[in-house]
Design a protein around this motif. Sequence first.
Motif, PDB file in Angstrom:
ATOM      1  N   UNK A   1      -5.191  62.829  59.766  1.00 35.63           N
ATOM      2  CA  UNK A   1      -5.070  61.213  59.794  1.00 35.63           C
ATOM      3  C   UNK A   1      -5.750  60.685  58.571  1.00 35.63           C
ATOM      4  N   UNK A   2      -5.343  59.607  58.027  1.00 30.79           N
ATOM      5  CA  UNK A   2      -5.922  59.256  56.799  1.00 30.79           C
ATOM      6  C   UNK A   2      -6.580  57.653  57.395  1.00 30.79           C
ATOM      7  N   UNK A   3      -7.932  57.632  57.074  1.00 30.37           N
ATOM      8  CA  UNK A   3      -8.620  56.434  57.351  1.00 30.37           C
ATOM      9  C   UNK A   3      -8.867  55.553  56.168  1.00 30.37           C
ATOM     10  N   UNK A   4      -8.264  54.489  56.031  1.00 34.95           N
ATOM     11  CA  UNK A   4      -8.414  53.467  54.962  1.00 34.95           C
ATOM     12  C   UNK A   4      -9.525  52.521  55.264  1.00 34.95           C
ATOM     13  N   UNK A   5     -10.591  52.062  54.425  1.00 33.90           N
ATOM     14  CA  UNK A   5     -11.353  51.011  54.531  1.00 33.90           C
ATOM     15  C   UNK A   5     -10.586  49.696  54.409  1.00 33.90           C
ATOM     16  N   UNK A   6     -10.840  48.628  55.424  1.00 35.56           N
ATOM     17  CA  UNK A   6     -10.016  47.604  54.937  1.00 35.56           C
ATOM     18  C   UNK A   6     -10.968  46.296  55.306  1.00 35.56           C
ATOM     19  N   UNK A   7     -11.020  45.067  54.137  1.00 33.30           N
ATOM     20  CA  UNK A   7     -11.636  43.771  54.444  1.00 33.30           C
ATOM     21  C   UNK A   7     -10.637  43.098  54.793  1.00 33.30           C
TER      22      UNK A   7
ATOM     23  N   UNK B   1      -3.626  44.847  48.786  1.00 35.14           N
ATOM     24  CA  UNK B   1      -3.441  43.765  49.905  1.00 35.14           C
ATOM     25  C   UNK B   1      -2.179  44.294  50.677  1.00 35.14           C
ATOM     26  N   UNK B   2      -2.751  44.004  52.032  1.00 34.23           N
ATOM     27  CA  UNK B   2      -1.805  44.524  53.253  1.00 34.23           C
ATOM     28  C   UNK B   2      -0.934  43.256  53.724  1.00 34.23           C
ATOM     29  N   UNK B   3       0.072  43.245  53.424  1.00 32.21           N
ATOM     30  CA  UNK B   3       0.771  42.191  53.540  1.00 32.21           C
ATOM     31  C   UNK B   3       1.865  42.622  54.761  1.00 32.21           C
ATOM     32  N   UNK B   4       1.992  41.431  55.853  1.00 30.94           N
ATOM     33  CA  UNK B   4       2.689  41.499  57.009  1.00 30.94           C
ATOM     34  C   UNK B   4       3.887  40.782  57.058  1.00 30.94           C
ATOM     35  N   UNK B   5       5.317  41.423  56.714  1.00 33.53           N
ATOM     36  CA  UNK B   5       6.377  40.566  57.091  1.00 33.53           C
ATOM     37  C   UNK B   5       6.625  40.218  58.265  1.00 33.53           C
ATOM     38  N   UNK B   6       7.891  39.702  58.547  1.00 33.32           N
ATOM     39  CA  UNK B   6       8.323  39.139  59.624  1.00 33.32           C
ATOM     40  C   UNK B   6       8.463  40.230  60.800  1.00 33.32           C
TER      41      UNK B   6
ATOM     42  N   UNK C   1       5.129  44.818  60.631  1.00 37.32           N
ATOM     43  CA  UNK C   1       4.948  46.221  60.141  1.00 37.32           C
ATOM     44  C   UNK C   1       3.991  45.863  58.828  1.00 37.32           C
ATOM     45  N   UNK C   2       3.008  46.231  58.868  1.00 40.12           N
ATOM     46  CA  UNK C   2       2.134  46.105  57.384  1.00 40.12           C
ATOM     47  C   UNK C   2       2.661  47.101  56.205  1.00 40.12           C
ATOM     48  N   UNK C   3       2.330  46.403  55.158  1.00 41.69           N
ATOM     49  CA  UNK C   3       2.854  47.018  53.889  1.00 41.69           C
ATOM     50  C   UNK C   3       1.520  46.821  52.914  1.00 41.69           C
ATOM     51  N   UNK C   4       1.229  48.105  52.735  1.00 42.88           N
ATOM     52  CA  UNK C   4      -0.096  48.249  51.582  1.00 42.88           C
ATOM     53  C   UNK C   4       0.404  48.353  50.265  1.00 42.88           C
ATOM     54  N   UNK C   5       0.148  47.338  49.443  1.00 39.91           N
ATOM     55  CA  UNK C   5       0.528  47.185  48.001  1.00 39.91           C
ATOM     56  C   UNK C   5       0.192  48.254  47.061  1.00 39.91           C
ATOM     57  N   UNK C   6       0.782  48.969  46.397  1.00 45.26           N
ATOM     58  CA  UNK C   6       0.268  49.983  45.569  1.00 45.26           C
ATOM     59  C   UNK C   6       0.400  49.400  44.120  1.00 45.26           C
ATOM     60  N   UNK C   7       0.549  50.626  43.103  1.00 49.14           N
ATOM     61  CA  UNK C   7       0.325  50.348  41.581  1.00 49.14           C
ATOM     62  C   UNK C   7       1.412  49.236  41.237  1.00 49.14           C
TER      63      UNK C   7
ATOM     64  N   UNK D   1       4.629  36.105  52.479  1.00 44.14           N
ATOM     65  CA  UNK D   1       3.983  36.534  53.658  1.00 44.14           C
ATOM     66  C   UNK D   1       2.504  36.849  53.566  1.00 44.14           C
ATOM     67  N   UNK D   2       2.111  36.703  54.997  1.00 44.11           N
ATOM     68  CA  UNK D   2       0.507  36.580  54.997  1.00 44.11           C
ATOM     69  C   UNK D   2      -0.104  37.770  54.516  1.00 44.11           C
ATOM     70  N   UNK D   3      -1.347  37.814  53.819  1.00 46.72           N
ATOM     71  CA  UNK D   3      -2.087  39.192  53.647  1.00 46.72           C
ATOM     72  C   UNK D   3      -3.091  38.897  54.795  1.00 46.72           C
ATOM     73  N   UNK D   4      -3.158  40.089  55.706  1.00 48.88           N
ATOM     74  CA  UNK D   4      -4.383  40.218  56.763  1.00 48.88           C
ATOM     75  C   UNK D   4      -5.462  40.773  56.040  1.00 48.88           C
ATOM     76  N   UNK D   5      -5.466  41.549  55.018  1.00 47.86           N
ATOM     77  CA  UNK D   5      -6.605  42.007  54.581  1.00 47.86           C
ATOM     78  C   UNK D   5      -6.398  43.034  53.111  1.00 47.86           C
ATOM     79  N   UNK D   6      -7.361  43.581  52.710  1.00 42.81           N
ATOM     80  CA  UNK D   6      -7.213  44.367  51.440  1.00 42.81           C
ATOM     81  C   UNK D   6      -7.894  45.806  51.725  1.00 42.81           C
ATOM     82  N   UNK D   7      -7.124  46.962  51.305  1.00 44.38           N
ATOM     83  CA  UNK D   7      -7.850  48.342  51.203  1.00 44.38           C
ATOM     84  C   UNK D   7      -8.536  48.145  50.086  1.00 44.38           C
ATOM     85  N   UNK D   8      -9.845  48.822  50.225  1.00 45.68           N
ATOM     86  CA  UNK D   8     -10.786  49.037  49.092  1.00 45.68           C
ATOM     87  C   UNK D   8     -10.252  50.118  48.255  1.00 45.68           C
ATOM     88  N   UNK D   9      -9.469  51.096  48.620  1.00 42.09           N
ATOM     89  CA  UNK D   9      -9.208  52.250  47.833  1.00 42.09           C
ATOM     90  C   UNK D   9      -7.897  52.786  48.325  1.00 42.09           C
ATOM     91  N   UNK D  10      -6.794  52.625  47.312  1.00 40.61           N
ATOM     92  CA  UNK D  10      -5.521  53.033  47.743  1.00 40.61           C
ATOM     93  C   UNK D  10      -5.248  54.529  47.267  1.00 40.61           C
TER      94      UNK D  10
END
Length: 277
Positions: free
Chosen positions: A169-175, A228-233, A236-242, A250-259
Amino acid sequence: MITVLRAGPLTTVQDLGRPGFAHLGVPRSGALDVPALTRANRLVGNPVDAAGLEITLMGCKLRFEAAATVALTGAPAVVKVDKEVVEGPVVAVPAGAVLEVGRATRGLRSYLAVAGGIAVEPVLGSRSTDTLSGLGPERLADGMTLPIGPDVHEPAADPGTDEQPPGGELVLGLRLGPRDDWFEVAGLFTQTYEISPMSNRVGARLAGTALTRTQAGELPSEGVVLGAVQVPANGQPIIFLADHPTTGGYPVIGVVDDVTPLAQARPGTTVRFRELD
């Protein structure tokens, strides 16, 4: 000079990216696993910002027209020189020899640094391939040639081993924020997701129970950042990478501190979010 004999499904030139241009609509890009590329460069005596190759899962095959020293880090893989298995991470490649990087045995992305660096023409100060915008060099293709810069540095002591690619399991910190009030956010931290096979350098797509919207309607396009964690229609969340876009509707519900951990996470890896203050 390097001749690409087999490019693999996605091998790109990457360095530390081109930060500072988001206001012009240009994302950072660069290596997804920065520590792995940095280590590879240090092992062959390059500056840490030298360009190397990011090799995705299935490896590649390269012919070196001149003798070179290379290092492979990130996802481990069997390395062969003229069909003979060699031990790494640093490998001396004779002139005319064929270097083959095999399938990653763990993780997803291997990094190959060459003493002198991959000397393709920089764009906005970086040699990185941006797969979304098309900036930088093209992704590697069979028959392509790559220039190598002069080897003028002394190799450094090995800075240590690569972190182990995630296996559980991968645990990601999110604000949370800025649009967490558009959703029932409690479920975001109690459920688990899996990384979808549709993920790429732009974003890690997650599959799980859809998040419930509390507000209807659409947003005007807004700026988005790395992680940024964007949630489309579909919820299902999408975590933006490089190679993420710089704006999105689409609304951004939060931001992962380290991708960085997502760089080596294969499809099917379980992901859970941990709320940060």
